[in-house]
Scaffold this active site. Structure first.
Site, mmCIF file in Angstrom:
data_model
loop_
_atom_site.group_PDB
_atom_site.id
_atom_site.type_symbol
_atom_site.label_atom_id
_atom_site.label_comp_id
_atom_site.label_asym_id
_atom_site.label_seq_id
_atom_site.Cartn_x
_atom_site.Cartn_y
_atom_site.Cartn_z
ATOM 1 N N SER A 16 -19.102 4.830 -2.329
ATOM 2 C CA SER A 16 -18.003 5.701 -2.723
ATOM 3 C C SER A 16 -17.613 5.447 -4.187
ATOM 4 O O SER A 16 -18.436 5.599 -5.080
ATOM 5 C CB SER A 16 -16.827 5.504 -1.765
ATOM 6 O OG SER A 16 -15.848 6.497 -1.932
ATOM 7 N N ASP A 75 -18.943 14.965 4.529
ATOM 8 C CA ASP A 75 -18.370 14.187 3.445
ATOM 9 C C ASP A 75 -18.176 15.093 2.237
ATOM 10 O O ASP A 75 -19.120 15.783 1.817
ATOM 11 C CB ASP A 75 -19.316 13.027 3.101
ATOM 12 C CG ASP A 75 -18.800 12.123 1.985
ATOM 13 O OD1 ASP A 75 -17.639 12.298 1.554
ATOM 14 O OD2 ASP A 75 -19.558 11.233 1.558
ATOM 15 N N HIS A 101 -18.034 10.111 5.621
ATOM 16 C CA HIS A 101 -17.687 9.189 4.548
ATOM 17 C C HIS A 101 -17.160 7.873 5.117
ATOM 18 O O HIS A 101 -16.266 7.862 5.957
ATOM 19 C CB HIS A 101 -16.643 9.799 3.623
ATOM 20 C CG HIS A 101 -16.493 9.041 2.348
ATOM 21 N ND1 HIS A 101 -17.332 9.227 1.278
ATOM 22 C CD2 HIS A 101 -15.633 8.049 1.982
ATOM 23 C CE1 HIS A 101 -16.986 8.401 0.299
ATOM 24 N NE2 HIS A 101 -15.961 7.665 0.705
#
Length: 345
Positions: free
Chosen positions: A131, A285, A315
């Site tokens: 991320s 995501d 995610h």
């Protein structure tokens, strides 16, 4: 942001060594890190992974249970030294502080004398992150290429559902997953804006997708999903030309146009020398298309890319592995990531 930081605190686990890995919290180049040293007998020099945690640049910690587990498994399974970096966080610290912290650790660690201290093979070092950490890893890999003071070359980079661009908040993945749990479109925009400033005007402009001034319009070629996404991901979405915003925001907060914050904006010439790359994207995501477009652009630049797309992924999936029976997708993705590292590092 404060509530999310409380979550990080609740998930914190103290550095605890076991028969496989010695774990310590320390500082490298003045930045807090959690260091994982494998205890297996070594046959020659070891691999090393510099890992940057996720959390939207606003929360997260190398000591969170999920990150501790991931680094511990990496160190044990690969017999690798793992340096998990606790960079400073927004909103107390804004860009480029986070990047500067991880870059400082990376540059220091890549010195010959430091690699030798930890018995690390200088030809087998990787940067990785998930991320926001994937964003930082991609930016570090790019920056190292132009730093004449760094002679050690990365062997690989591993980017796990990375955030890579700040220009277009209307990608198909942002539409498709706008209201997904864990990371909604509004939360991702909040993370992006807090990374640069606590001024709500940037967040409002990003929400309406009118934050990029016309003089920076040439950058949209690097995030044009109509040419960079496969047809199956375009679905029924129709590409529209960007609507430009006021130059005042970009002048006041130039970070969102900076390659250190948005690695996808790098020109092809800047991508060509990057090391073999692993990119994980998840169907459910908002950041899916960032990773897919980067994989497309890296391949076009001649970089070897292993792109794993998890149709059942979401995610944060890889870090939902504290109870593997509850999240089999996370365990599968973790195993695939570690297998790629073992084969390419």
């Amino acid at each position: 942001m404060d509530v999310m930081k409380l979550f990080s605190t609740a998930e914190y686990t103290a550095p605890t060594s076991d028969e496989n890995v010695t774990v310590t919290d320390k500082e490298i180049s003045g930045v807090a890190v959690r260091l994982f040293l494998p205890q297996k007998p070594r046959d020659g020099l070891r691999r090393a992974v510099l890992y940057f945690h996720g959390g939207g640049w606003c929360f997260g910690d190398a000591g969170m249970t999920a990150y501790d587990l991931l680094s511990r498994r990496t160190a044990s399974q690969l017999n690798a030294v793992v340096v998990s970096v606790n960079y400073r966080l927004a909103p107390k610290h804004h860009f480029p502080v986070q990047f500067e912290d991880v870059y400082s650790v990376s540059k220091f660690f890549l010195q010959s004398r430091v690699l030798s201290q930890y018995s690390v093979d200088p030809t087998r070092v990787c940067v990785a992150g998930d991320s926001a950490g994937g964003n930082l890893a991609a930016a570090v890999a790019q920056k190292l290429l132009e730093d004449s003071e760094v002679t050690t070359k990365l062997k690989a980079q591993a980017l796990i559902y990375p955030a890579l661009q700040t220009l277009d908040m209307n990608l198909p993945s942002y539409h498709q997953n706008a209201d997904m749990p864990i990371l909604s479109k509004s939360l991702m925009i909040r993370f992006w804006s807090e990374y640069f400033t606590s001024d709500p005007s940037l967040r409002e402009a990003m929400t309406s997708n009118r934050h990029v001034p016309a003089q920076w319009g040439h950058l949209f070629q690097f995030v044009n999903w109509s040419t960079l996404l496969p047809d199956r991901m375009k679905k029924d979405h129709v590409y529209t030309d960007p609507v430009y915003g006021s130059p005042a925001l970009a002048k006041k907060y130039p970070g969102f146009l900076d390659l250190r914050a948005a690695p996808l904006l790098a020109a092809e010439a800047q991508l060509r020398a990057l090391p073999p790359t692993y990119i994980l994207t998840c169907e459910h995501d908002v950041l899916r298309d960032d990773g897919v477009m980067y994989a497309t652009r890296l391949r076009a630049a001649g970089v070897p890319v292993s792109h794993e797309h998890a149709e059942d992924g979401f995610h944060g999936a890889l870090t939902f592995t504290a109870s593997p029976t509850d999240m089999p997708v996370g365990l599968r993705l973790m195993n695939n990531y570690l297998q790629w590292l073992e084969e390419h590092l």
